[in-house]
Write an enzyme that holds these catalytic residues in place. Sequence first.
Site, short mmCIF file in Angstrom:
data_model
loop_
_atom_site.label_atom_id
_atom_site.label_comp_id
_atom_site.label_asym_id
_atom_site.label_seq_id
_atom_site.Cartn_x
_atom_site.Cartn_y
_atom_site.Cartn_z
CB SER A 69 0.64 -0.16 3.98
OG SER A 69 -0.68 -0.34 3.55
CE LYS A 72 -0.28 -1.05 0.53
NZ LYS A 72 -1.11 0.17 0.74
CE1 TYR A 194 -1.84 -4.82 -0.08
CE2 TYR A 194 -4.12 -5.20 0.55
CZ TYR A 194 -3.00 -4.40 0.56
OH TYR A 194 -3.02 -3.19 1.19
CE1 TYR A 246 -0.57 4.36 1.44
CE2 TYR A 246 -0.53 4.99 3.75
CZ TYR A 246 -0.45 4.02 2.77
OH TYR A 246 -0.25 2.73 3.13
CB VAL A 264 -3.75 0.44 8.89
CG1 VAL A 264 -4.23 1.41 7.86
CG2 VAL A 264 -3.74 -0.97 8.39
N1 GLN Z 1 -4.01 -4.43 4.83
C1 GLN Z 1 -4.34 -3.05 4.86
C2 GLN Z 1 -5.39 -2.72 3.82
O1 GLN Z 1 -5.25 -3.11 2.72
C3 GLN Z 1 -3.11 -2.24 4.60
C4 GLN Z 1 -3.39 -0.77 4.51
C5 GLN Z 1 -2.35 0.03 5.18
O2 GLN Z 1 -1.55 -0.44 5.97
N2 GLN Z 1 -2.38 1.33 4.91
O3 GLN Z 1 -6.38 -2.09 4.11
#
Ligand code: GLN
Length: 460
Positions: A69, A72, A194, A246, A264
């Site tokens: 993420s 993003k 994505y 978040y 994550v």
């Molecule tokens: N690729 C992960 C997902 O979409 C990214 C989520 C994250 O890093 N918070 O679940």
Amino acid sequence: MTDPVAFDVVSEGLAEVHRRLLPLRDGEVASYIPQLALADPDDFGIALVSMGGHRYEAGRSRTEFTVQSVSKPFVHALALSELGLDEMTRWVGNEPSGDAFNAISLEHGTGRPANPMINAGAIATTNLVPAASPGERSARILDTLSAFAGRRLTVDEDVYRSEAATGDRNRALAYLMHAAGSLRTDPVEAAEVYFRQCSVLVNTVDLAVMAGTLANGGVNPVTRERVVAEQVAVEVLSVMATCGMYDAAGDWLMRVGLPAKSGVSGGLTAASPARFGIACYSPPLDPTGSTVRGVVALRELSRRFGMHLMHHPAPGADTVTRVGAGGSGGTGTRVSSGRERVTADRDLLDRDGDRVVLVAARGEVDFPAAERLLHALASAVPLAPGWVVVDLERVTHVRPVAGLMLGNAFERISAAGHQVALVGAADQHWGGVAARHDSVEDALAWAEDALLYELRPLPR
Ligand code: GLN
């Protein structure tokens, strides 16, 4: 040969935080993407990059991991560059959802995702990047992430396949948005692009340079390449500040005070505008999906280096260096051209010289500096029609807004019946300025001569 003097207290600071937090054993390595579960929970890297492009690192700062993420905000920057903020906002909101990263935060009726930092918003944002095919879109995204990092990045195909094999929740988000009309590309392809973006390999230094590029107004501080416009960097940092962490975004802004983004795999990057890009990597995550060691490390580093955005900044050097008037009764310090004067003239200047005033300034004149300068001018302008000498010789730069403010003030001072004389600021074309001089002494002599001309008794 003697040892080099140990000056590098920045690296020492990072190393010290790293040493202290390494024994922290809280958190769980993400396992919903099977390949991520293979990460070493003891991997822990910290990196910081200055706007001068100096990189400081501690621990396993060159260990590679997938960006997840943390990609993003950088893909958001690409989409914003292409679409502009208004068009972008039609498709994806800018509101913190207060929900988990994988929540179904879609606006009632429109299906518009709350913001580009949660998965739904990120999938929509990714697919707003103009491209003729999903493959071209992925290539453009990889190019952009590489430009932010300042080196050529690659995709970890194993992690990509692992996420694609288990990514039904993200596909479900894409389908929901497609049904509501907020996603126009094919939902399965949208999720694939994505997933590929999330599977780009980076290290901790890369993440610091990426955030550092946003902190540096869109110019990579290491390669010096402009990656996005300054306005885009401002917009992305704004969304990172409100939505990057978040459902922990509020607490994060309170305790760390920096725009940031976590992922994550255990990556976390933060930007201290005009100062640093800073990043951590450590796979064990807290319940909100952010790296445990990284969050604590950023808290400590923000405090130690005084990086909280809401801090009162260290006061710069004074803008106004001198306020004075001629004559014996003026306010501030007494100013004079130092010219030889006959006794009769000296007496006249003693009596009425306070109609000649001087205000001097230095450094960069931005909005707050212009406010101080105008305040000083307002207090110095004489009651009777007089001469206002403004010394800007040591002013290094006048920002556009400050230029407008000063020009406006000079016009008003002149409309009130005073003569404005300027020293310096040769590149400014202000109205309301009666004369320009090369030195303060010349300007004051000009003002004194004009005053004396008015005061001397008419010859009989
Ligand atoms: N690729 C992960 C997902 O979409 C990214 C989520 C994250 O890093 N918070 O679940």
